[in-house]
Design an enzyme around this catalytic site. Structure first.
Site, PDB file in Angstrom:
ATOM      1  N   SER A 241      13.418 -11.829   9.594  1.00 11.87           N
ATOM      2  CA  SER A 241      14.718 -12.418   9.293  1.00 11.87           C
ATOM      3  C   SER A 241      15.703 -11.404   8.723  1.00 11.87           C
ATOM      4  O   SER A 241      16.899 -11.631   8.745  1.00 11.87           O
ATOM      5  CB  SER A 241      14.528 -13.566   8.312  1.00 11.87           C
TER       6      SER A 241
ATOM      7  N   GLN B  45       5.691  -4.599   4.766  1.00 11.43           N
ATOM      8  CA  GLN B  45       4.936  -5.447   3.852  1.00 11.43           C
ATOM      9  C   GLN B  45       3.541  -4.878   3.667  1.00 11.43           C
ATOM     10  O   GLN B  45       3.034  -4.146   4.522  1.00 11.43           O
ATOM     11  CB  GLN B  45       4.813  -6.860   4.412  1.00 11.43           C
TER      12      GLN B  45
ATOM     13  N   CYS C 241      22.084  -9.671   1.223  1.00 15.84           N
ATOM     14  CA  CYS C 241      20.707  -9.239   1.533  1.00 15.84           C
ATOM     15  C   CYS C 241      19.870  -9.170   0.261  1.00 15.84           C
ATOM     16  O   CYS C 241      20.253  -8.496  -0.696  1.00 15.84           O
ATOM     17  CB  CYS C 241      20.732  -7.871   2.220  1.00 15.84           C
TER      18      CYS C 241
ATOM     19  N   HIS D 107      17.202  -5.238   6.924  1.00 14.22           N
ATOM     20  CA  HIS D 107      17.046  -4.159   5.937  1.00 14.22           C
ATOM     21  C   HIS D 107      15.670  -3.494   6.158  1.00 14.22           C
ATOM     22  O   HIS D 107      14.665  -4.187   6.214  1.00 14.22           O
ATOM     23  CB  HIS D 107      17.143  -4.723   4.518  1.00 14.22           C
TER      24      HIS D 107
ATOM     25  N   HIS E  33      12.218  -2.323   5.946  1.00 15.79           N
ATOM     26  CA  HIS E  33      11.162  -2.569   4.959  1.00 15.79           C
ATOM     27  C   HIS E  33       9.831  -2.851   5.649  1.00 15.79           C
ATOM     28  O   HIS E  33       9.790  -3.145   6.842  1.00 15.79           O
ATOM     29  CB  HIS E  33      11.528  -3.763   4.073  1.00 15.79           C
TER      30      HIS E  33
ATOM     31  N   CYS F 211      18.803  -5.359  -0.637  1.00 17.19           N
ATOM     32  CA  CYS F 211      19.759  -4.308  -0.987  1.00 17.19           C
ATOM     33  C   CYS F 211      19.760  -4.073  -2.508  1.00 17.19           C
ATOM     34  O   CYS F 211      19.485  -4.980  -3.286  1.00 17.19           O
ATOM     35  CB  CYS F 211      21.169  -4.699  -0.522  1.00 17.19           C
TER      36      CYS F 211
ATOM     37  N   ASN G 215       7.319  -5.424  10.396  1.00 21.75           N
ATOM     38  CA  ASN G 215       7.743  -6.379  11.398  1.00 21.75           C
ATOM     39  C   ASN G 215       9.228  -6.160  11.575  1.00 21.75           C
ATOM     40  O   ASN G 215       9.985  -6.388  10.637  1.00 21.75           O
ATOM     41  CB  ASN G 215       7.487  -7.783  10.850  1.00 21.75           C
TER      42      ASN G 215
ATOM     43  N   HIS H 249      21.114  -0.599   4.090  1.00 24.08           N
ATOM     44  CA  HIS H 249      20.825  -1.820   4.835  1.00 24.08           C
ATOM     45  C   HIS H 249      20.795  -1.564   6.341  1.00 24.08           C
ATOM     46  O   HIS H 249      20.099  -2.248   7.098  1.00 24.08           O
ATOM     47  CB  HIS H 249      21.909  -2.861   4.497  1.00 24.08           C
TER      48      HIS H 249
ATOM     49  N   LYS I 279       8.234 -10.044  26.812  1.00 22.93           N
ATOM     50  CA  LYS I 279       6.964 -10.438  27.436  1.00 22.93           C
ATOM     51  C   LYS I 279       6.375 -11.601  26.650  1.00 22.93           C
ATOM     52  O   LYS I 279       6.290 -11.548  25.424  1.00 22.93           O
ATOM     53  CB  LYS I 279       5.972  -9.279  27.427  1.00 22.93           C
TER      54      LYS I 279
END
Ligand code: ZN
Length: 350
Positions: A162, A169, A49, A165, A167, A52, A154, A114, A313
């Protein structure tokens, strides 16, 4: 008109848009019980990751041995500080118009663990995340070129995220993007017409009627807004006083926001006993030093799930061409979330 049976269109006063609600289409009663998904448990540390502690990122930078929240510049930033300024207008009457834009993108790791999510973090740790968001909002916003700071999370592969972990943005930029622009304009018009903040009036109405409340805390509420588009969409808003940005939060309000986020996250995860995917975003005051009368700090949660951990949906067909539509009403969705256990299913809830 029966809002729980007859097809109707609901108005979203924040965007000036409508959503079609067709509750009669939910023919059979459904209480949210579904097969439990098979989830593979994550390890607390993943050597592959890039978020991490101590791991090498693709840019060749090694993460420090961080202990709580860790912030860094996004290695794959959409917005860059050194983009040259410029404008182009081509085609008839400038139909093909483009503006260059500068900005700065950051990544905020919530925890060195993680395998954690905000919904399973302790209140002091969530408060720490909020205080880092506040600091980033202020320091990015203080840059001369930055007029708007968008903080968002997200979560989940289904949302195109993807990396599990925990987080978020931060994209900070020169322009104020379309969605916040619309919401700020609508809140301003409401304020000019009625002399009060739209979302504060709305939050107080919801605390009175309680029909769409998921969680009510000392200073914040989580509701399924009357005009929700996504089945389990939620809005977190303060209801005691007008607050325009994270910068204005007292320690007590920060704690209340942290608990409201945690409680909403727990209900989400408990609904389908899965790590509930969503996009969350914080809308607050732009950093262009202009007044935005009547605007309020609020958090949007847009989860894609409909009936189970795997049934999503889709916004297609009529919704792509005309307007969004939903079957389950906001009131029903709120009731389902509200009545779930306030303890996370992985910790004995449900
Ligand atoms: Zn908003």
């Amino acid at each position: 008109m029966d809002l729980q049976f007859d097809t109707h269109n609901r108005y979203n006063p924040l965007l000036g848009e409508w959503v079609k609600v067709s509750p009669h289409r939910t023919k059979r009663p459904w209480n949210g019980q579904v097969e439990k998904p098979h989830e593979t448990a994550l390890e607390a540390y993943d050597p592959t990751c890039y978020l991490c502690p101590n791991n090498l990122r693709s840019g060749g930078i090694r993460n420090p041995d961080y202990q709580d929240v860790y912030v860094f510049d996004n290695d794959f930033a959409s917005l860059l500080e050194d983009t040259p300024s410029g404008e182009q207008k081509n085609g008839p009457h400038g139909l093909l118009t483009a503006h260059a834009e500068k900005g700065r993108c950051r990544v905020v790791c919530f925890s060195p663990r993680h395998d954690l999510t905000l919904s399973r973090m302790e209140i002091p740790s969530i408060m720490q995340v909020i205080s880092v968001w506040k600091h980033e909002y202020e320091s990015l916003g203080a840059l001369q070129m930055i007029n708007y700071v968008q903080i968002f999370e997200n979560r989940g592969a289904i949302m195109g995220c993807s990396n599990p972990h925990p987080h978020s943005q931060i994209w900070s930029e020169e322009i104020i993007p379309d969605i916040p622009t619309k919401e700020l304009q609508k809140q301003k018009e409401y304020y000019q017409q009625y002399g009060s903040a739209m979302l504060l009036d709305y939050a107080r109405y919801e605390t009175d009627c309680k029909e769409r409340i998921i969680h009510q805390d000392a200073h914040f509420i989580a509701v399924v807004p009357f005009w929700a588009v996504w089945p389990f969409e939620a809005l977190i808003i303060p209801f005691r006083r007008g607050i325009q940005s994270l910068s204005e939060l007292t320690a007590e309000e920060t704690e209340s926001l942290a608990r409201t986020m945690q409680q909403l996250g727990i209900r989400y995860d408990n609904l389908f006993e899965t790590s509930f995917p969503y996009s969350m975003g914080i809308h607050q005051l732009p950093t262009d030093a202009q007044p935005y009368p009547g605007s309020m700090l609020h958090l949007h949660y847009f989860p894609p799930l409909l009936r189970s951990a795997s049934v999503k949906k889709f916004m297609v067909g009529y919704e792509m061409m005309a307007m969004p539509q939903r079957d389950i009403t906001a009131e029903k969705a709120a009731q389902m979330l509200r009545t779930l256990n306030s303890v996370h299913y992985s910790q004995g809830g449900n």
